[in-house]
Design a protein around this motif. Structure first.
Motif, PDB file in Angstrom:
ATOM      1  N   LYS A 194      56.471 -39.792  79.829  1.00  0.00           N
ATOM      2  CA  LYS A 194      56.339 -38.357  80.051  1.00  0.00           C
ATOM      3  C   LYS A 194      54.918 -38.046  80.526  1.00  0.00           C
ATOM      4  CE  LYS A 194      56.781 -33.921  77.904  1.00  0.00           C
ATOM      5  NZ  LYS A 194      56.981 -33.152  76.709  1.00  0.00           N
ATOM      6  N   TRP A 195      54.845 -37.209  81.538  1.00  0.00           N
ATOM      7  CA  TRP A 195      53.547 -36.836  82.092  1.00  0.00           C
ATOM      8  C   TRP A 195      52.932 -35.730  81.256  1.00  0.00           C
ATOM      9  CZ3 TRP A 195      51.610 -32.273  84.138  1.00  0.00           C
ATOM     10  CH2 TRP A 195      50.392 -32.390  84.791  1.00  0.00           C
ATOM     11  N   THR A 196      51.666 -35.860  80.947  1.00  0.00           N
ATOM     12  CA  THR A 196      50.948 -34.801  80.246  1.00  0.00           C
ATOM     13  C   THR A 196      49.706 -34.453  81.036  1.00  0.00           C
ATOM     14  OG1 THR A 196      49.766 -36.426  78.900  1.00  0.00           O
ATOM     15  CG2 THR A 196      51.760 -35.491  77.953  1.00  0.00           C
ATOM     16  N   ALA A 197      49.369 -33.196  81.017  1.00  0.00           N
ATOM     17  CA  ALA A 197      48.203 -32.729  81.764  1.00  0.00           C
ATOM     18  C   ALA A 197      46.932 -33.248  81.116  1.00  0.00           C
ATOM     19  CB  ALA A 197      48.181 -31.212  81.805  1.00  0.00           C
ATOM     20  N   LYS A 198      45.952 -33.578  81.938  1.00  0.00           N
ATOM     21  CA  LYS A 198      44.677 -34.083  81.431  1.00  0.00           C
ATOM     22  C   LYS A 198      43.684 -32.951  81.183  1.00  0.00           C
ATOM     23  CE  LYS A 198      44.941 -38.629  83.669  1.00  0.00           C
ATOM     24  NZ  LYS A 198      46.093 -38.996  83.012  1.00  0.00           N
ATOM     25  N   HIS A 199      43.976 -31.785  81.724  1.00  0.00           N
ATOM     26  CA  HIS A 199      43.095 -30.640  81.516  1.00  0.00           C
ATOM     27  C   HIS A 199      43.943 -29.375  81.472  1.00  0.00           C
ATOM     28  CE1 HIS A 199      43.589 -29.652  85.783  1.00  0.00           C
ATOM     29  NE2 HIS A 199      43.420 -30.947  85.993  1.00  0.00           N
ATOM     30  N   GLU A 200      43.352 -28.331  80.955  1.00  0.00           N
ATOM     31  CA  GLU A 200      44.049 -27.062  80.819  1.00  0.00           C
ATOM     32  C   GLU A 200      44.187 -26.394  82.189  1.00  0.00           C
ATOM     33  OE1 GLU A 200      43.300 -22.871  78.527  1.00  0.00           O
ATOM     34  OE2 GLU A 200      42.618 -24.717  77.583  1.00  0.00           O
ATOM     35  N   ALA A 201      45.306 -25.729  82.412  1.00  0.00           N
ATOM     36  CA  ALA A 201      45.538 -25.038  83.676  1.00  0.00           C
ATOM     37  C   ALA A 201      44.571 -23.858  83.802  1.00  0.00           C
ATOM     38  CB  ALA A 201      46.975 -24.540  83.755  1.00  0.00           C
ATOM     39  N   PRO A 202      44.084 -23.590  85.007  1.00  0.00           N
ATOM     40  CA  PRO A 202      43.170 -22.453  85.187  1.00  0.00           C
ATOM     41  C   PRO A 202      43.919 -21.122  85.074  1.00  0.00           C
ATOM     42  CG  PRO A 202      43.693 -23.426  87.292  1.00  0.00           C
ATOM     43  CD  PRO A 202      44.311 -24.309  86.252  1.00  0.00           C
TER      44      PRO A 202
END
Length: 107
Positions: A3-11
């Protein structure tokens, strides 16, 4: 497959003159439609009528988009006015934060 997880928070989303942008785009689509109408026969002879009707569809969809963004702006204004009347500021999780309504822990 992992599963892909974001490495940073979305702007945060960009806010700008949305109604003016959609209005301008709608005017451009209708203008392109009107400019192509005198050449309808030329487009028909070359089997390119979809160009004319694509511009008409863009104008009609722009009207729907204009209705939508005007309603959105009105809702945002109503929400901001309601928060101002209560004296609170909206945050990323809502007006009172992520634990709004959750009372103290009983234990």
């Amino acid at each position: 497959m992992a599963k892909w997880t974001a490495k940073h928070e979305a702007p945060e989303p960009l806010e700008g003159p949305v109604v003016a942008t959609v209005t301008g785009g709608t005017i451009v689509w209708f203008a392109l439609f009107l400019v192509q109408l005198p050449f309808y026969g030329w487009f028909a002879d070359r089997d390119l009528l979809w160009w004319v009707w694509c511009c008409a569809a863009g104008g009609v969809l722009g009207l729907i988009g204009l209705w939508y963004v005007r309603g959105r702006e009105a809702a945002l204004t109503r929400h901001a006015d309601a928060l101002a009347a209560r004296g609170t500021q909206p945050g990323p999780e809502g007006p009172a934060g992520p634990d709004a309504g959750a009372g103290p822990a009983q234990g």
